[in-house]
Scaffold this active site. Structure first.
Site, PDB file in Angstrom:
ATOM      1  N   MET A 132      -8.942   8.294  -0.993  1.00  0.00           N
ATOM      2  CA  MET A 132      -9.856   8.696   0.091  1.00  0.00           C
ATOM      3  C   MET A 132     -10.349  10.118  -0.158  1.00  0.00           C
ATOM      4  SD  MET A 132      -7.606   7.395   3.292  1.00  0.00           S
ATOM      5  CE  MET A 132      -6.889   5.749   3.354  1.00  0.00           C
ATOM      6  N   ASP A 173      -4.609   3.713  -2.331  1.00  0.00           N
ATOM      7  CA  ASP A 173      -5.766   4.019  -1.492  1.00  0.00           C
ATOM      8  C   ASP A 173      -6.262   5.431  -1.761  1.00  0.00           C
ATOM      9  OD1 ASP A 173      -6.119   1.676   0.280  1.00  0.00           O
ATOM     10  OD2 ASP A 173      -4.019   2.108   0.775  1.00  0.00           O
ATOM     11  N   HIS A 216      -8.000   1.104  -4.694  1.00  0.00           N
ATOM     12  CA  HIS A 216      -9.032   0.913  -3.658  1.00  0.00           C
ATOM     13  C   HIS A 216      -9.708   2.260  -3.433  1.00  0.00           C
ATOM     14  CE1 HIS A 216      -9.683  -0.095   0.941  1.00  0.00           C
ATOM     15  NE2 HIS A 216     -10.826   0.073   0.293  1.00  0.00           N
ATOM     16  N   HIS A 242      -0.882  -1.303  -4.484  1.00  0.00           N
ATOM     17  CA  HIS A 242      -2.192  -0.949  -3.923  1.00  0.00           C
ATOM     18  C   HIS A 242      -2.239   0.560  -3.680  1.00  0.00           C
ATOM     19  CE1 HIS A 242      -5.873  -1.995  -1.628  1.00  0.00           C
ATOM     20  NE2 HIS A 242      -5.509  -1.032  -0.793  1.00  0.00           N
ATOM     21  N   SER A 259       0.850  -1.193   0.000  1.00  0.00           N
ATOM     22  CA  SER A 259       0.000   0.000   0.000  1.00  0.00           C
ATOM     23  C   SER A 259       0.880   1.235   0.000  1.00  0.00           C
ATOM     24  CB  SER A 259      -0.901   0.013   1.232  1.00  0.00           C
ATOM     25  OG  SER A 259      -1.476   1.307   1.346  1.00  0.00           O
TER      26      SER A 259
HETATM   27  C1  DX5 Z   1      -6.779   1.686   4.961  1.00  0.00           C
HETATM   28  C2  DX5 Z   1      -6.194   1.327   3.623  1.00  0.00           C
HETATM   29  C3  DX5 Z   1      -5.079   0.362   3.687  1.00  0.00           C
HETATM   30  C4  DX5 Z   1      -3.886   0.823   4.473  1.00  0.00           C
HETATM   31  C5  DX5 Z   1      -3.146  -0.388   4.916  1.00  0.00           C
HETATM   32  O1  DX5 Z   1      -7.900   2.497   4.743  1.00  0.00           O
HETATM   33  O2  DX5 Z   1      -7.187   0.739   2.804  1.00  0.00           O
HETATM   34  O3  DX5 Z   1      -4.691  -0.074   2.393  1.00  0.00           O
HETATM   35  O4  DX5 Z   1      -3.030   1.661   3.758  1.00  0.00           O
HETATM   36  O5  DX5 Z   1      -2.110   0.016   5.739  1.00  0.00           O
HETATM   37  P1  DX5 Z   1      -1.545  -0.919   6.882  1.00  0.00           P
HETATM   38  O6  DX5 Z   1      -0.926  -2.107   6.236  1.00  0.00           O
HETATM   39  O7  DX5 Z   1      -0.577  -0.009   7.557  1.00  0.00           O
HETATM   40  O8  DX5 Z   1      -2.727  -1.290   7.767  1.00  0.00           O
HETATM   41 ZN    ZN Z   2      -6.551  -0.201   0.866  1.00  0.00          ZN
END
Ligand code: DX5
Ligand code: ZN
Length: 224
Positions: free
Chosen positions: A39, A37, A68, A35, A10
């Site tokens: 938001m 993310d 995501h 990955h 991520s």
């Molecule tokens: C949380 C994200 C994850 C996050 C995971 O909302 O979807 O992908 O970045 O990070 P770790 O591995 O630190 O939990």
């Molecule tokens: Zn994620």
């Protein structure tokens, strides 16, 4: 049937000033997907980045982009993320006024649709859409922030996803996201995951390639 385990770092936990270096580092260390993310400050309280950054990563990445979307009404942005180069585009079942139409919009852009859910959402809410997706993402933290603790009470969702996959003959990936590291990765794979998203544990590790090798070996062990 057990599958190879894939690792999806991520990039939320990477150094954004030197994103290209982080991409290169995890690619050389043996990662399988990147990955990303997204938001929006609405569906989740945090704001991260949008299509501009995804497109920039695409220009330097060799691996496929696993995007995501933690955003409200994501159908509005399917074209933007398809144009930016997403391979997988995963939406939250809670965020879509029309889930089926959203997944179809993604598929129609030749992007691979994924569905995901918050920890408090029952797995039954995604079951009607399993035939329409290439990936099911089980969140093992509340979406919004990296670095949170893994929620083991979400493991039954991984097992249910695996059970339904073998019963139905469907062929989606089962991905897990949140708090995945050296201790929790094996638990998640044991419960049913075949793609491990890992942010803070991976980028905080002194031996990124060793950690990824360890995750890959879980697939081999599970397959025996
Ligand atoms: C949380 C994200 C994850 C996050 C995971 O909302 O979807 O992908 O970045 O990070 P770790 O591995 O630190 O939990
Ligand atoms: Zn994620």
């Amino acid at each position: 049937m057990s599958r190879p385990v894939q690792v999806a770092p991520s990039l939320l936990a990477a150094d954004f000033v030197a994103l290209a270096d982080s991409v290169r580092e995890v690619e050389e260390a043996g990662a399988d997907l990147l990955h990303l993310d997204v938001m929006d400050g609405q569906f989740v309280p945090n704001i991260s980045f949008g299509p501009v950054v995804v497109e920039a990563v695409k220009r330097v990445a060799r691996l496929p982009l696993d995007v995501h979307l933690m955003i409200d009404d994501p159908i509005r942005y399917v074209d933007a993320f398809a144009d930016a180069g997403a391979e997988f585009l995963t939406v939250h079942v809670e965020a879509c006024p029309d889930v089926a139409a959203t997944l179809e919009a993604i598929r129609s852009r030749r992007v691979r649709p994924g569905i995901t859910l918050r920890p408090r959402t029952p797995f039954a809410d995604v079951e009607p859409f399993l035939a329409a997706v290439d990936l099911v993402l089980v969140m093992t933290v509340e979406p919004g922030f990296g670095g949170q603790a893994y929620l083991p009470d979400q493991e039954p969702k991984l097992s249910r996803a695996r059970e339904l996959r073998s019963d139905s003959g469907l062929d989606y990936h089962i991905e897990v996201d949140g708090g995945i590291g050296a201790e929790t990765g094996p638990r998640a794979v044991g419960a049913g995951a075949d793609i491990l998203v890992t942010g803070s544990a991976l980028f905080g590790s002194r031996d990124i390639s060793g950690l990824i090798r360890g995750f890959h070996a879980l697939g081999g062990a599970a397959a025996r």
